[in-house]
Design a protein around this motif. Structure first.
Motif, PDB file in Angstrom:
ATOM      1  N   ALA A  94       4.876   0.910   2.219  1.00 57.23           N
ATOM      2  CA  ALA A  94       5.966   1.583   1.500  1.00 57.23           C
ATOM      3  C   ALA A  94       6.758   2.480   2.444  1.00 57.23           C
TER       4      ALA A  94
ATOM      5  N   PRO B 132       0.851  -1.183   0.000  1.00 53.97           N
ATOM      6  CA  PRO B 132       0.000   0.000   0.000  1.00 53.97           C
ATOM      7  C   PRO B 132       0.892   1.241   0.000  1.00 53.97           C
ATOM      8  N   ALA B 133       0.774   2.062  -1.028  1.00 54.12           N
ATOM      9  CA  ALA B 133       1.630   3.247  -1.178  1.00 54.12           C
ATOM     10  C   ALA B 133       0.786   4.414  -1.670  1.00 54.12           C
ATOM     11  N   ALA B 134      -0.496   4.394  -1.344  1.00 55.81           N
ATOM     12  CA  ALA B 134      -1.425   5.385  -1.891  1.00 55.81           C
ATOM     13  C   ALA B 134      -1.751   6.498  -0.904  1.00 55.81           C
ATOM     14  N   GLY B 135      -0.986   6.578   0.190  1.00 56.17           N
ATOM     15  CA  GLY B 135      -1.252   7.633   1.177  1.00 56.17           C
ATOM     16  C   GLY B 135      -0.829   8.995   0.661  1.00 56.17           C
TER      17      GLY B 135
ATOM     18  N   LYS C 291       8.640   3.286  10.732  1.00 55.46           N
ATOM     19  CA  LYS C 291       7.811   3.879   9.670  1.00 55.46           C
ATOM     20  C   LYS C 291       8.141   5.363   9.534  1.00 55.46           C
TER      21      LYS C 291
ATOM     22  N   ARG D 216       1.322  14.132   7.050  1.00 57.46           N
ATOM     23  CA  ARG D 216       2.159  14.492   8.205  1.00 57.46           C
ATOM     24  C   ARG D 216       3.573  14.877   7.800  1.00 57.46           C
TER      25      ARG D 216
ATOM     26  N   SER E 255      -7.025   0.297   0.287  1.00 56.85           N
ATOM     27  CA  SER E 255      -5.925   0.045  -0.650  1.00 56.85           C
ATOM     28  C   SER E 255      -5.483  -1.417  -0.579  1.00 56.85           C
TER      29      SER E 255
ATOM     30  N   LYS F 114       3.864  10.152   0.235  1.00 59.09           N
ATOM     31  CA  LYS F 114       5.067   9.769   0.993  1.00 59.09           C
ATOM     32  C   LYS F 114       5.918   8.727   0.271  1.00 59.09           C
TER      33      LYS F 114
ATOM     34  N   GLY G 156      -7.204   3.125  -2.554  1.00 62.81           N
ATOM     35  CA  GLY G 156      -8.507   3.624  -2.093  1.00 62.81           C
ATOM     36  C   GLY G 156      -8.320   4.762  -1.103  1.00 62.81           C
ATOM     37  N   PRO G 157      -9.435   5.214  -0.508  1.00 65.79           N
ATOM     38  CA  PRO G 157      -9.380   6.370   0.391  1.00 65.79           C
ATOM     39  C   PRO G 157      -8.716   6.080   1.745  1.00 65.79           C
ATOM     40  N   THR G 158      -8.645   4.810   2.142  1.00 69.43           N
ATOM     41  CA  THR G 158      -7.946   4.465   3.388  1.00 69.43           C
ATOM     42  C   THR G 158      -6.943   3.349   3.088  1.00 69.43           C
ATOM     43  N   ARG G 159      -6.010   3.148   4.025  1.00 70.26           N
ATOM     44  CA  ARG G 159      -5.043   2.059   3.846  1.00 70.26           C
ATOM     45  C   ARG G 159      -5.769   0.728   3.688  1.00 70.26           C
TER      46      ARG G 159
HETATM   47  O1  C5P Z   1      -0.405   6.919   6.852  1.00 69.28           O
HETATM   48  P1  C5P Z   1       0.383   5.693   7.192  1.00 69.28           P
HETATM   49  O2  C5P Z   1       1.861   5.958   7.244  1.00 69.28           O
HETATM   50  O3  C5P Z   1      -0.099   4.942   8.368  1.00 69.28           O
HETATM   51  O4  C5P Z   1       0.165   4.725   5.938  1.00 69.28           O
HETATM   52  C1  C5P Z   1       0.718   3.429   5.923  1.00 69.28           C
HETATM   53  C2  C5P Z   1       0.852   2.970   4.484  1.00 69.28           C
HETATM   54  O5  C5P Z   1      -0.437   2.872   3.885  1.00 69.28           O
HETATM   55  C3  C5P Z   1       1.692   3.943   3.634  1.00 69.28           C
HETATM   56  O6  C5P Z   1       2.630   3.199   2.867  1.00 69.28           O
HETATM   57  C4  C5P Z   1       0.634   4.635   2.779  1.00 69.28           C
HETATM   58  O7  C5P Z   1       1.113   5.021   1.488  1.00 69.28           O
HETATM   59  C5  C5P Z   1      -0.437   3.541   2.635  1.00 69.28           C
HETATM   60  N1  C5P Z   1      -1.797   4.077   2.363  1.00 69.28           N
HETATM   61  C6  C5P Z   1      -2.492   3.634   1.227  1.00 69.28           C
HETATM   62  N2  C5P Z   1      -3.741   4.151   0.939  1.00 69.28           N
HETATM   63  C7  C5P Z   1      -4.289   5.100   1.724  1.00 69.28           C
HETATM   64  C8  C5P Z   1      -3.598   5.551   2.895  1.00 69.28           C
HETATM   65  C9  C5P Z   1      -2.348   5.010   3.202  1.00 69.28           C
HETATM   66  O8  C5P Z   1      -1.987   2.792   0.473  1.00 69.28           O
HETATM   67  N3  C5P Z   1      -5.462   5.604   1.392  1.00 69.28           N
END
Ligand code: C5P
Length: 225
Positions: free
Chosen positions: A96, A12-15, A205, A19, A78, A25, A72-75
């Motif tokens: 990621a 998951p790399a869609a954040g 992280k 922060r 995704s 990121k 997607g909109p949340t981890r």
């Molecule tokens: O925000 P946080 O550091 O907890 O996110 C953990 C991982 O989830 C990150 O690698 C981030 O890219 C991913 N993520 C995602 N989709 C989202 C939010 C976070 O893939 N909507």
């Protein structure tokens, strides 16, 4: 017909990296390589395929050996989309944002996941723990209830699962409207066992700006070795 991959790494790399404040990121670079490229490079030698979830409109830089899905909109969303994108029997889910991933941790999590069905990297908590008391009229946080650290572990990634176990956990979480910050927690709430596999302090992280300085310092040693 091409046989289905046996093991897939799902990243998951869609954040949005709010922060950190430097755009998504996963694309932030540390010593010349992005967090995402570092995570893919650490996992690719151990799996049959790598699939990454990216924010809409983003593409992988050339030379990164992975398939892409839009996140997607949340981890949790995704990861569910990543799961739907692979037929692999076993999946390793890895954020990621944790670019320094030792090979021995990947091997140990994979092995435990194959044996038990689910496993996560984690570290016993070393610090004293306390729950903050109520904020008194903006005066700042105060010491509230101490929490014994015995038996407490801080959960990292990678987390490994038999595909069916994680698929079921995500389906149940979605039905119940349950949201977690990781995947092992979704499996555990079904009553399924999850192995705790010793992780590594270098697997921290990258979250806040100060973490980037730490990552840059570590990259010098990591890339040399
Ligand atoms: O925000 P946080 O550091 O907890 O996110 C953990 C991982 O989830 C990150 O690698 C981030 O890219 C991913 N993520 C995602 N989709 C989202 C939010 C976070 O893939 N909507």
């Amino acid at each position: 017909m091409t046989p289905a991959p046996r093991v897939a790494a799902l990243i998951p790399a869609a954040g949005s990296g709010t922060r950190l404040g430097l755009g998504p990121k996963a694309f932030v670079e540390v010593a010349g390589a992005s967090l995402l490229a570092r995570s893919v490079a650490a996992l690719a030698p151990h799996v049959d395929e790598v699939v990454v979830a990216l924010p809409a409109g983003w593409t992988l830089p050339p030379g990164v050996p992975a398939r892409v899905v839009v996140g997607g909109p949340t981890r949790q969303n995704s990861v569910r989309l990543l799961l739907e994108a692979t037929q692999a029997e076993v999946v390793l889910v890895h954020d990621a944002a944790r670019p320094f991933l030792p090979a021995e941790v990947v091997r140990a999590v994979l092995s435990a996941a194959q044996d038990l069905g689910a496993a996560t990297a984690a570290l016993p908590v070393a610090d004293t723990l306390v729950r903050a008391g109520p904020d008194q009229a903006g005066a700042g946080q105060r010491w509230g209830e101490p929490t014994p650290r015995e038996g407490l572990w801080a959960v990292q990634t990678p987390q490994g699962f038999r595909h069916g176990v994680l698929r079921e956990a995500h389906a149940r979480a979605q039905d119940d409207g349950y949201v977690a910050t990781d995947d092992a927690g979704l499996v555990a709430r079904l009553g399924e066992p999850v192995a705790l596999v010793p992780g590594d302090a270098r697997l921290f992280k990258v979250t806040a700006p100060g973490d980037l300085a730490l990552a840059t310092a570590l990259a010098a040693v990591w890339d040399a070795g």
